[in-house]
Motif scaffolding. Structure first.
Motif, PDB file in Angstrom:
ATOM      1  N   THR A  90      28.789  37.315  36.122  1.00 30.66           N
ATOM      2  CA  THR A  90      28.130  36.121  35.583  1.00 30.66           C
ATOM      3  C   THR A  90      29.094  34.952  35.439  1.00 30.66           C
ATOM      4  O   THR A  90      28.700  33.888  34.984  1.00 30.66           O
ATOM      5  CB  THR A  90      27.505  36.400  34.202  1.00 30.66           C
ATOM      6  OG1 THR A  90      28.552  36.646  33.272  1.00 30.66           O
ATOM      7  CG2 THR A  90      26.539  37.556  34.241  1.00 30.66           C
ATOM      8  N   GLY A  91      30.338  35.152  35.790  1.00 24.92           N
ATOM      9  CA  GLY A  91      31.333  34.092  35.636  1.00 24.92           C
ATOM     10  C   GLY A  91      32.187  34.269  34.397  1.00 24.92           C
ATOM     11  O   GLY A  91      33.360  33.953  34.397  1.00 24.92           O
ATOM     12  N   LYS A  92      31.596  34.784  33.318  1.00 27.85           N
ATOM     13  CA  LYS A  92      32.354  35.064  32.095  1.00 27.85           C
ATOM     14  C   LYS A  92      32.140  36.527  31.728  1.00 27.85           C
ATOM     15  O   LYS A  92      31.012  37.027  31.778  1.00 27.85           O
ATOM     16  CB  LYS A  92      31.870  34.191  30.933  1.00 27.85           C
ATOM     17  CG  LYS A  92      32.247  32.741  31.073  1.00 27.85           C
ATOM     18  CD  LYS A  92      31.921  32.003  29.794  1.00 27.85           C
ATOM     19  CE  LYS A  92      32.377  30.547  29.927  1.00 27.85           C
ATOM     20  NZ  LYS A  92      32.171  29.814  28.691  1.00 27.85           N
ATOM     21  N   PRO A  93      33.219  37.224  31.344  1.00 29.32           N
ATOM     22  CA  PRO A  93      33.054  38.635  30.969  1.00 29.32           C
ATOM     23  C   PRO A  93      32.273  38.783  29.667  1.00 29.32           C
ATOM     24  O   PRO A  93      32.253  37.879  28.835  1.00 29.32           O
ATOM     25  CB  PRO A  93      34.487  39.136  30.809  1.00 29.32           C
ATOM     26  CG  PRO A  93      35.297  37.916  30.532  1.00 29.32           C
ATOM     27  CD  PRO A  93      34.606  36.784  31.232  1.00 29.32           C
ATOM     28  N   PHE A  94      31.632  39.944  29.521  1.00 29.21           N
ATOM     29  CA  PHE A  94      30.980  40.264  28.260  1.00 29.21           C
ATOM     30  C   PHE A  94      32.048  40.194  27.166  1.00 29.21           C
ATOM     31  O   PHE A  94      33.199  40.543  27.407  1.00 29.21           O
ATOM     32  CB  PHE A  94      30.366  41.672  28.327  1.00 29.21           C
ATOM     33  CG  PHE A  94      29.520  42.004  27.138  1.00 29.21           C
ATOM     34  CD1 PHE A  94      28.210  41.569  27.069  1.00 29.21           C
ATOM     35  CD2 PHE A  94      30.032  42.749  26.087  1.00 29.21           C
ATOM     36  CE1 PHE A  94      27.416  41.870  25.966  1.00 29.21           C
ATOM     37  CE2 PHE A  94      29.253  43.051  24.983  1.00 29.21           C
ATOM     38  CZ  PHE A  94      27.948  42.606  24.922  1.00 29.21           C
ATOM     39  N   PRO A  95      31.702  39.761  25.954  1.00 29.54           N
ATOM     40  CA  PRO A  95      32.704  39.615  24.878  1.00 29.54           C
ATOM     41  C   PRO A  95      33.387  40.948  24.554  1.00 29.54           C
ATOM     42  O   PRO A  95      32.915  41.720  23.734  1.00 29.54           O
ATOM     43  CB  PRO A  95      31.886  39.103  23.694  1.00 29.54           C
ATOM     44  CG  PRO A  95      30.605  38.606  24.246  1.00 29.54           C
ATOM     45  CD  PRO A  95      30.371  39.338  25.531  1.00 29.54           C
ATOM     46  N   TRP A  96      34.488  41.206  25.227  1.00 28.15           N
ATOM     47  CA  TRP A  96      35.121  42.525  25.171  1.00 28.15           C
ATOM     48  C   TRP A  96      35.814  42.836  23.859  1.00 28.15           C
ATOM     49  O   TRP A  96      36.083  43.991  23.568  1.00 28.15           O
ATOM     50  CB  TRP A  96      36.060  42.719  26.356  1.00 28.15           C
ATOM     51  CG  TRP A  96      37.171  41.721  26.450  1.00 28.15           C
ATOM     52  CD1 TRP A  96      37.114  40.498  27.050  1.00 28.15           C
ATOM     53  CD2 TRP A  96      38.485  41.846  25.941  1.00 28.15           C
ATOM     54  NE1 TRP A  96      38.318  39.860  26.943  1.00 28.15           N
ATOM     55  CE2 TRP A  96      39.186  40.673  26.265  1.00 28.15           C
ATOM     56  CE3 TRP A  96      39.154  42.852  25.244  1.00 28.15           C
ATOM     57  CZ2 TRP A  96      40.500  40.463  25.910  1.00 28.15           C
ATOM     58  CZ3 TRP A  96      40.467  42.646  24.893  1.00 28.15           C
ATOM     59  CH2 TRP A  96      41.124  41.460  25.227  1.00 28.15           C
ATOM     60  N   HIS A 112      38.394  55.152  35.709  1.00 22.02           N
ATOM     61  CA  HIS A 112      39.596  55.429  36.496  1.00 22.02           C
ATOM     62  C   HIS A 112      40.514  54.209  36.586  1.00 22.02           C
ATOM     63  O   HIS A 112      41.581  54.272  37.183  1.00 22.02           O
ATOM     64  CB  HIS A 112      39.217  55.890  37.915  1.00 22.02           C
ATOM     65  CG  HIS A 112      38.786  57.309  37.963  1.00 22.02           C
ATOM     66  ND1 HIS A 112      37.457  57.665  37.962  1.00 22.02           N
ATOM     67  CD2 HIS A 112      39.490  58.461  37.995  1.00 22.02           C
ATOM     68  CE1 HIS A 112      37.367  58.981  38.002  1.00 22.02           C
ATOM     69  NE2 HIS A 112      38.581  59.492  38.018  1.00 22.02           N
ATOM     70  N   GLY A 113      40.095  53.108  35.999  1.00 16.91           N
ATOM     71  CA  GLY A 113      40.850  51.861  36.077  1.00 16.91           C
ATOM     72  C   GLY A 113      42.074  51.850  35.182  1.00 16.91           C
ATOM     73  O   GLY A 113      42.413  52.829  34.517  1.00 16.91           O
ATOM     74  N   ARG A 114      42.716  50.682  35.148  1.00 20.96           N
ATOM     75  CA  ARG A 114      43.984  50.569  34.445  1.00 20.96           C
ATOM     76  C   ARG A 114      43.895  49.823  33.118  1.00 20.96           C
ATOM     77  O   ARG A 114      44.893  49.668  32.436  1.00 20.96           O
ATOM     78  CB  ARG A 114      44.999  49.886  35.355  1.00 20.96           C
ATOM     79  CG  ARG A 114      45.291  50.727  36.581  1.00 20.96           C
ATOM     80  CD  ARG A 114      46.154  50.063  37.603  1.00 20.96           C
ATOM     81  NE  ARG A 114      46.885  48.899  37.153  1.00 20.96           N
ATOM     82  CZ  ARG A 114      48.054  48.527  37.608  1.00 20.96           C
ATOM     83  NH1 ARG A 114      48.637  49.240  38.530  1.00 20.96           N
ATOM     84  NH2 ARG A 114      48.635  47.433  37.185  1.00 20.96           N
ATOM     85  N   SER A 115      42.709  49.377  32.734  1.00 12.77           N
ATOM     86  CA  SER A 115      42.621  48.649  31.466  1.00 12.77           C
ATOM     87  C   SER A 115      42.906  49.601  30.306  1.00 12.77           C
ATOM     88  O   SER A 115      42.681  50.813  30.394  1.00 12.77           O
ATOM     89  CB  SER A 115      41.241  48.009  31.295  1.00 12.77           C
ATOM     90  OG  SER A 115      40.277  48.987  30.961  1.00 12.77           O
ATOM     91  N   LYS A 116      43.403  49.048  29.226  1.00 11.99           N
ATOM     92  CA  LYS A 116      43.716  49.853  28.045  1.00 11.99           C
ATOM     93  C   LYS A 116      42.463  50.556  27.521  1.00 11.99           C
ATOM     94  O   LYS A 116      42.501  51.746  27.178  1.00 11.99           O
ATOM     95  CB  LYS A 116      44.327  48.971  26.958  1.00 11.99           C
ATOM     96  CG  LYS A 116      44.736  49.740  25.728  1.00 11.99           C
ATOM     97  CD  LYS A 116      45.395  48.831  24.709  1.00 11.99           C
ATOM     98  CE  LYS A 116      45.783  49.628  23.464  1.00 11.99           C
ATOM     99  NZ  LYS A 116      46.384  48.783  22.439  1.00 11.99           N
ATOM    100  N   SER A 117      41.341  49.838  27.486  1.00 14.54           N
ATOM    101  CA  SER A 117      40.088  50.431  27.003  1.00 14.54           C
ATOM    102  C   SER A 117      39.671  51.615  27.868  1.00 14.54           C
ATOM    103  O   SER A 117      39.279  52.661  27.354  1.00 14.54           O
ATOM    104  CB  SER A 117      38.967  49.396  26.995  1.00 14.54           C
ATOM    105  OG  SER A 117      39.245  48.383  26.076  1.00 14.54           O
ATOM    106  N   ALA A 118      39.733  51.452  29.178  1.00 17.48           N
ATOM    107  CA  ALA A 118      39.347  52.536  30.089  1.00 17.48           C
ATOM    108  C   ALA A 118      40.258  53.744  29.890  1.00 17.48           C
ATOM    109  O   ALA A 118      39.777  54.887  29.837  1.00 17.48           O
ATOM    110  CB  ALA A 118      39.393  52.061  31.536  1.00 17.48           C
ATOM    111  N   ARG A 119      41.551  53.511  29.776  1.00 17.65           N
ATOM    112  CA  ARG A 119      42.495  54.628  29.574  1.00 17.65           C
ATOM    113  C   ARG A 119      42.216  55.365  28.271  1.00 17.65           C
ATOM    114  O   ARG A 119      42.268  56.591  28.217  1.00 17.65           O
ATOM    115  CB  ARG A 119      43.933  54.130  29.605  1.00 17.65           C
ATOM    116  CG  ARG A 119      44.422  53.718  30.989  1.00 17.65           C
ATOM    117  CD  ARG A 119      45.934  53.523  31.054  1.00 17.65           C
ATOM    118  NE  ARG A 119      46.513  52.846  29.911  1.00 17.65           N
ATOM    119  CZ  ARG A 119      46.710  51.527  29.796  1.00 17.65           C
ATOM    120  NH1 ARG A 119      46.348  50.729  30.781  1.00 17.65           N
ATOM    121  NH2 ARG A 119      47.271  51.012  28.718  1.00 17.65           N
TER     122      ARG A 119
END
Length: 186
Positions: A97-103, A153-160
């Motif tokens: 959408t151009g801007k990420p969901f408020p993570w 499987h990604g590298r973001s801190k949340s995913a890990r």
């Protein structure tokens, strides 16, 4: 006329009669499919009434691809021995959408009086706290399940961090109760 504070105080007093002694750091009660369905309802209400009312969040109103029970609650659902402090539901949205969901946003709701009792530090809650968080993830033409697995499987801190515990789908209905992710054993 009853104020919100009086109404809450009345409900709290009634609940305390029925759930006396049910304050504990962790609940070891079994999580059932009915509980997962309740969590799905709570999370969808939170998204509808809180997240989608924010300027960026409203862009994701029709982009929800999956809700999942994660972290300690998911571990307890799988093993029955971990116990539950609170219940963490993650909402995954199709990005683009151009801007990420408020993570960084976390919205909390009350599971309500139940056999799980409540955490003693959760003032203002009748039952266990339910935290709802969300992420917009690359999904292109992938199914929600495949997109979430790719993100884990990604590298973001949340995913890990999420990948350290099981992930249980609670929405959409076609995936309800499915163990989407089980961490590899060391």
């Amino acid at each position: 006329m009853t104020t919100k504070a009086e109404s809450f105080a009345d409900r709290r007093q009634i609940a305390s009669r029925y759930f006396k002694g049910m304050e504990a750091e962790r609940s070891f009660e079994t999580l059932t499919n009915d509980d997962l369905a309740r969590l799905s309802e709570i999370a969808q209400d939170v998204l509808r009434n809180k997240a989608f009312r924010t300027p960026v969040g409203r862009n994701y109103k029709d982009r929800l691809i999956l809700l999942a029970l994660c972290q300690g609650g998911a571990q307890h659902y799988v093993d029955g021995v971990t116990g539950v402090k609170d219940l963490d539901v993650w909402a995954f949205f199709r990005g683009g959408t151009g801007k990420p969901f408020p993570w960084r946003a976390r919205w909390s709701a009350d599971f309500g009086p139940s056999r799980f009792g409540r955490h003693p530090a959760d003032e203002g809650y009748l039952g266990r706290r339910v935290d709802v968080m969300g992420r917009s993830i690359p999904a292109s033409d992938m199914t929600g399940e495949r997109a979430v697995l790719a993100w884990l499987h990604g590298r973001s801190k949340s995913a890990r961090l999420l990948a350290k515990r099981p992930v249980i789908a609670i929405f959409p209905q076609a995936l309800f109760g499915k163990l989407l992710w089980s961490p590899p054993h060391a």
